[in-house]
Design an enzyme around this catalytic site. Structure first.
Site, PDB file in Angstrom:
ATOM      1  CG  ASP A   1      -4.374  -1.872   0.298  1.00 40.66           C
ATOM      2  OD1 ASP A   1      -3.282  -2.395   0.610  1.00 40.66           O
ATOM      3  OD2 ASP A   1      -4.830  -0.876   0.875  1.00 40.66           O
TER       4      ASP A   1
ATOM      5  CB  SER B   1      -0.970  -0.037   1.190  1.00 46.31           C
ATOM      6  OG  SER B   1      -2.023   0.869   1.001  1.00 46.31           O
TER       7      SER B   1
END
Length: 261
Positions: free
Chosen positions: A150, A38
């Site tokens: 993510d 991320s």
């Protein structure tokens, strides 16, 4: 000695990673390999590309994440992740893991199969964008006909990739969990932030012992994952925390102490 650096996800709290990098640079600590997910993947990639903390911080300061031109149309998300490709192309003109100055591992989540995918070779920019595509807010990124989002969904503290190749590992975790009451959950984004913290916390804390040094500033609990207006404060928290622990442990001779500060 090969030192690995693990950078967790955490949205805006990931700015603390840049403060940590500043402290590492000031103390002449050379990182050989980086594993990130991320926001940690974005910062880790820029660091692996040879950019200084000043350049990385300036990038985040000027990147218009929520500009209307980045809004998604007919895609599952509010912000179209692929629209940031040009911004990253300026930093990575070769768009290749092999062109980086440090070894890099980027964690993503395969939406179709529900599995973790770690990228470390070949095309670079799309894996970066995929790893930072927080579901529901940013659209998935398609790589080889598969959609990725993510990486923190399945592994928000990807220390495993560094275990076999690094003699010492520094971990940076920016999602401290605090107790709350009902007054803290009045809005949908607050519930989303809380769910994010609980999910990631449970999967990550068991891996803290795999780090020789763990930097996890408790003060970050006061900042949300989309709290972009407080970048300076978050940056300083990361810098101060890292500086303190580097001084305490004389990191050139890393100990086996993994207690967070």
């Amino acid at each position: 000695m090969k030192i690995g650096l693990v950078l967790s996800g955490g949205g805006a709290r990931g700015i603390a990673h840049i403060g940590v990098i500043k402290a590492l640079e000031e103390n002449g600590i050379f990182i050989s390999e980086i594993s990130g997910t991320s926001s940690g993947a974005v910062i880790g990639a820029l660091y692996a590309g040879g950019y200084s903390w000043e350049e990385i911080y300036a990038f985040f300061k000027t990147l218009p994440i929520f500009h209307y031109k980045n809004y998604a149309r007919n895609k599952p998300g509010f912000i179209d992740s692929i629209k940031f490709y040009a911004d990253f192309k300026g930093f990575f003109p070769e768009d290749s893991f092999e062109a980086l100055k440090k070894k890099l591992y980027i964690s993503t989540t395969n939406v179709f199969e529900g599995t973790l995918k770690i990228f470390s070779e070949g095309e670079l920019i799309r894996p970066i964008l995929a790893s930072a595509s927080f579901p529901g807010v940013f659209t998935p990124i398609t790589i080889d006909k598969t959609d990725y989002i993510d990486g923190g969904i399945l592994n928000n503290f990807p220390v495993e990739t560094l275990r076999s190749s690094c003699e010492k590992i520094i971990g940076v975790y920016v999602n401290p969990l605090q107790s709350i009451n009902s007054n803290s959950l009045k809005h949908s984004y607050q519930v989303l932030n809380r769910a994010y913290q609980i999910s990631f916390g449970s999967q990550c804390m068991s891996k803290f012992s795999l780090c020789d040094i763990l930097i996890s500033p408790n003060e970050l609990k006061n900042y949300g994952i989309f709290d972009l207006r407080t970048m300076d404060a978050i940056f300083n928290i990361g810098y101060e925390a890292a500086s303190k622990i580097i001084k305490a442990n004389k990191i050139i001779n890393l100990s086996n102490n993994s207690n967070p500060i």
